[in-house]
Design a protein around this motif. Sequence first.
Motif, PDB file in Angstrom:
ATOM      1  N   GLU A 113      -7.643  32.431 -28.305  1.00 54.75           N
ATOM      2  CA  GLU A 113      -8.093  31.556 -27.285  1.00 54.75           C
ATOM      3  C   GLU A 113      -6.780  31.097 -26.335  1.00 54.75           C
ATOM      4  O   GLU A 113      -6.725  30.796 -25.471  1.00 54.75           O
ATOM      5  N   ARG A 114      -5.594  30.836 -27.073  1.00 53.59           N
ATOM      6  CA  ARG A 114      -4.341  30.547 -26.389  1.00 53.59           C
ATOM      7  C   ARG A 114      -3.866  31.690 -25.585  1.00 53.59           C
ATOM      8  O   ARG A 114      -3.415  31.354 -24.446  1.00 53.59           O
ATOM      9  N   ILE A 115      -4.078  33.096 -26.074  1.00 54.03           N
ATOM     10  CA  ILE A 115      -3.538  34.218 -25.067  1.00 54.03           C
ATOM     11  C   ILE A 115      -4.493  34.158 -24.066  1.00 54.03           C
ATOM     12  O   ILE A 115      -3.956  34.420 -22.912  1.00 54.03           O
ATOM     13  N   ASN A 116      -5.638  33.870 -24.109  1.00 50.66           N
ATOM     14  CA  ASN A 116      -6.714  33.903 -22.955  1.00 50.66           C
ATOM     15  C   ASN A 116      -6.225  32.787 -21.945  1.00 50.66           C
ATOM     16  O   ASN A 116      -6.288  33.009 -20.880  1.00 50.66           O
ATOM     17  N   LYS A 117      -5.842  31.563 -22.520  1.00 53.28           N
ATOM     18  CA  LYS A 117      -5.625  30.589 -21.717  1.00 53.28           C
ATOM     19  C   LYS A 117      -4.158  31.086 -20.813  1.00 53.28           C
ATOM     20  O   LYS A 117      -3.907  30.706 -19.796  1.00 53.28           O
ATOM     21  N   LEU A 118      -3.190  31.710 -21.330  1.00 53.55           N
ATOM     22  CA  LEU A 118      -1.975  31.982 -21.033  1.00 53.55           C
ATOM     23  C   LEU A 118      -2.254  33.245 -19.951  1.00 53.55           C
ATOM     24  O   LEU A 118      -1.778  33.145 -18.904  1.00 53.55           O
ATOM     25  N   GLN A 119      -3.203  34.252 -20.149  1.00 50.85           N
ATOM     26  CA  GLN A 119      -3.537  35.328 -19.282  1.00 50.85           C
ATOM     27  C   GLN A 119      -4.162  34.692 -18.194  1.00 50.85           C
ATOM     28  O   GLN A 119      -3.900  35.088 -16.894  1.00 50.85           O
ATOM     29  N   LYS A 120      -5.054  33.484 -18.032  1.00 51.46           N
ATOM     30  CA  LYS A 120      -5.648  32.904 -17.069  1.00 51.46           C
ATOM     31  C   LYS A 120      -4.772  32.318 -16.236  1.00 51.46           C
ATOM     32  O   LYS A 120      -4.744  32.376 -14.905  1.00 51.46           O
ATOM     33  N   LYS A 121      -3.712  31.751 -16.931  1.00 54.05           N
ATOM     34  CA  LYS A 121      -2.450  31.240 -16.127  1.00 54.05           C
ATOM     35  C   LYS A 121      -1.678  31.960 -15.379  1.00 54.05           C
ATOM     36  O   LYS A 121      -1.379  31.676 -14.188  1.00 54.05           O
ATOM     37  N   VAL A 122      -1.229  33.122 -16.030  1.00 56.98           N
ATOM     38  CA  VAL A 122      -0.719  34.087 -15.274  1.00 56.98           C
ATOM     39  C   VAL A 122      -1.434  34.627 -14.148  1.00 56.98           C
ATOM     40  O   VAL A 122      -0.727  34.742 -13.206  1.00 56.98           O
ATOM     41  N   ASP A 123      -2.478  35.048 -14.257  1.00 54.35           N
ATOM     42  CA  ASP A 123      -3.423  35.427 -13.492  1.00 54.35           C
ATOM     43  C   ASP A 123      -3.527  34.616 -11.980  1.00 54.35           C
ATOM     44  O   ASP A 123      -3.489  35.070 -10.857  1.00 54.35           O
ATOM     45  N   ASP A 124      -3.704  33.316 -12.599  1.00 51.12           N
ATOM     46  CA  ASP A 124      -3.662  32.270 -11.342  1.00 51.12           C
ATOM     47  C   ASP A 124      -2.341  32.117 -10.601  1.00 51.12           C
ATOM     48  O   ASP A 124      -2.428  32.187  -9.429  1.00 51.12           O
ATOM     49  N   GLU A 125      -1.230  32.121 -11.485  1.00 48.11           N
ATOM     50  CA  GLU A 125       0.137  31.953 -10.816  1.00 48.11           C
ATOM     51  C   GLU A 125       0.512  33.126 -10.072  1.00 48.11           C
ATOM     52  O   GLU A 125       1.136  33.192  -8.897  1.00 48.11           O
ATOM     53  N   LEU A 126       0.295  34.202 -10.533  1.00 43.35           N
ATOM     54  CA  LEU A 126       0.883  35.576 -10.099  1.00 43.35           C
ATOM     55  C   LEU A 126      -0.289  36.533  -9.973  1.00 43.35           C
ATOM     56  O   LEU A 126      -0.379  37.532 -10.873  1.00 43.35           O
ATOM     57  N   PRO A 127      -1.227  36.589  -8.910  1.00 43.36           N
ATOM     58  CA  PRO A 127      -2.230  37.554  -8.949  1.00 43.36           C
ATOM     59  C   PRO A 127      -1.684  39.114  -8.641  1.00 43.36           C
ATOM     60  O   PRO A 127      -0.742  39.045  -7.928  1.00 43.36           O
ATOM     61  N   LEU A 128      -2.429  39.707  -9.091  1.00 40.53           N
ATOM     62  CA  LEU A 128      -2.151  41.152  -8.937  1.00 40.53           C
ATOM     63  C   LEU A 128      -2.336  41.534  -7.417  1.00 40.53           C
ATOM     64  O   LEU A 128      -3.380  40.965  -6.891  1.00 40.53           O
ATOM     65  N   PRO A 129      -1.730  42.490  -6.859  1.00 33.02           N
ATOM     66  CA  PRO A 129      -1.887  42.739  -5.290  1.00 33.02           C
ATOM     67  C   PRO A 129      -3.098  43.604  -4.953  1.00 33.02           C
ATOM     68  O   PRO A 129      -3.481  44.267  -6.338  1.00 33.02           O
ATOM     69  N   LYS A 130      -3.651  43.457  -4.048  1.00 32.78           N
ATOM     70  CA  LYS A 130      -4.697  44.361  -3.678  1.00 32.78           C
ATOM     71  C   LYS A 130      -4.550  45.708  -3.772  1.00 32.78           C
ATOM     72  O   LYS A 130      -3.356  46.160  -3.645  1.00 32.78           O
ATOM     73  N   LYS A 131      -5.532  46.660  -3.623  1.00 33.54           N
ATOM     74  CA  LYS A 131      -5.397  48.027  -3.555  1.00 33.54           C
ATOM     75  C   LYS A 131      -4.635  48.332  -2.354  1.00 33.54           C
ATOM     76  O   LYS A 131      -4.141  49.444  -2.362  1.00 33.54           O
ATOM     77  N   LYS A 132      -4.981  47.862  -1.399  1.00 32.24           N
ATOM     78  CA  LYS A 132      -4.374  48.287  -0.042  1.00 32.24           C
ATOM     79  C   LYS A 132      -3.023  48.013  -0.061  1.00 32.24           C
ATOM     80  O   LYS A 132      -2.218  48.836   0.727  1.00 32.24           O
ATOM     81  N   GLU A 133      -2.563  46.952  -0.834  1.00 33.43           N
ATOM     82  CA  GLU A 133      -1.082  46.562  -0.923  1.00 33.43           C
ATOM     83  C   GLU A 133      -0.353  47.502  -1.722  1.00 33.43           C
ATOM     84  O   GLU A 133       0.789  47.617  -1.445  1.00 33.43           O
ATOM     85  N   VAL A 134      -0.925  48.143  -2.641  1.00 29.30           N
ATOM     86  CA  VAL A 134      -0.104  48.810  -3.599  1.00 29.30           C
ATOM     87  C   VAL A 134       0.144  50.180  -2.912  1.00 29.30           C
ATOM     88  O   VAL A 134      -0.743  50.968  -2.204  1.00 29.30           O
ATOM     89  N   GLN A 135       1.384  50.809  -3.034  1.00 29.07           N
ATOM     90  CA  GLN A 135       1.925  52.013  -2.637  1.00 29.07           C
ATOM     91  C   GLN A 135       1.117  53.184  -3.054  1.00 29.07           C
ATOM     92  O   GLN A 135       1.126  53.268  -4.540  1.00 29.07           O
ATOM     93  N   ASP A 136       0.855  54.073  -2.507  1.00 31.36           N
ATOM     94  CA  ASP A 136       0.205  55.335  -2.933  1.00 31.36           C
ATOM     95  C   ASP A 136       1.201  56.146  -3.777  1.00 31.36           C
ATOM     96  O   ASP A 136       2.227  56.463  -3.431  1.00 31.36           O
ATOM     97  N   PRO A 137       0.926  56.241  -5.321  1.00 27.84           N
ATOM     98  CA  PRO A 137       1.984  57.043  -5.910  1.00 27.84           C
ATOM     99  C   PRO A 137       2.181  58.516  -5.431  1.00 27.84           C
ATOM    100  O   PRO A 137       3.207  58.984  -5.450  1.00 27.84           O
TER     101      PRO A 137
END
Length: 150
Positions: A108-132
């Motif tokens: 539960e603590r890990i899930n809360k921390l993961q949610k907090k990280v996701d809220d504060e630092l969202p992953l970039p959208k697919k369009k923003e990610v450079q094509d490898p």
Amino acid sequence: MFSKSKKTERIDSEQREQYEYARKRIKQKKNLMRHFIFFLLGSIFLLVVDLVLKKGADILFPNWSVWVVLIWAFILLIHVFNVFVMSKFMGKEWEDRQLEKLKAKQAERINKLQKKVDDELPLPKKKEVQDPMKPLTEKKDNNPLPPDVQ
């Protein structure tokens, strides 16, 4: 003797756990029996030294060995209580329940921390990610040197 099928006994995890638990209980009871034997021998020795040989009364107080034996008997009773009574209430099943509770709290603590990280630092959208697969050299000028060196 040289057959391909070897019959080896494999102990599954549950049997191994039961074996370890039984070994632990045997060790507890063995230590209790050892404590009891030392208690008997030590008590006899202390009582003989104090009451028969009359040693130690001038340094300590009269009948000091009786008090030492009583305190030691109390400690032995605590040991007996720990081995026979506490193992029933706080035995293997209790340990397993506590372990599951702690694992659930940690998840539960890990899930809360993961949610907090996701809220504060969202992953970039697919369009923003450079094509490898897209080469990095597709710039306006193909000069690898920084602009101030040119």
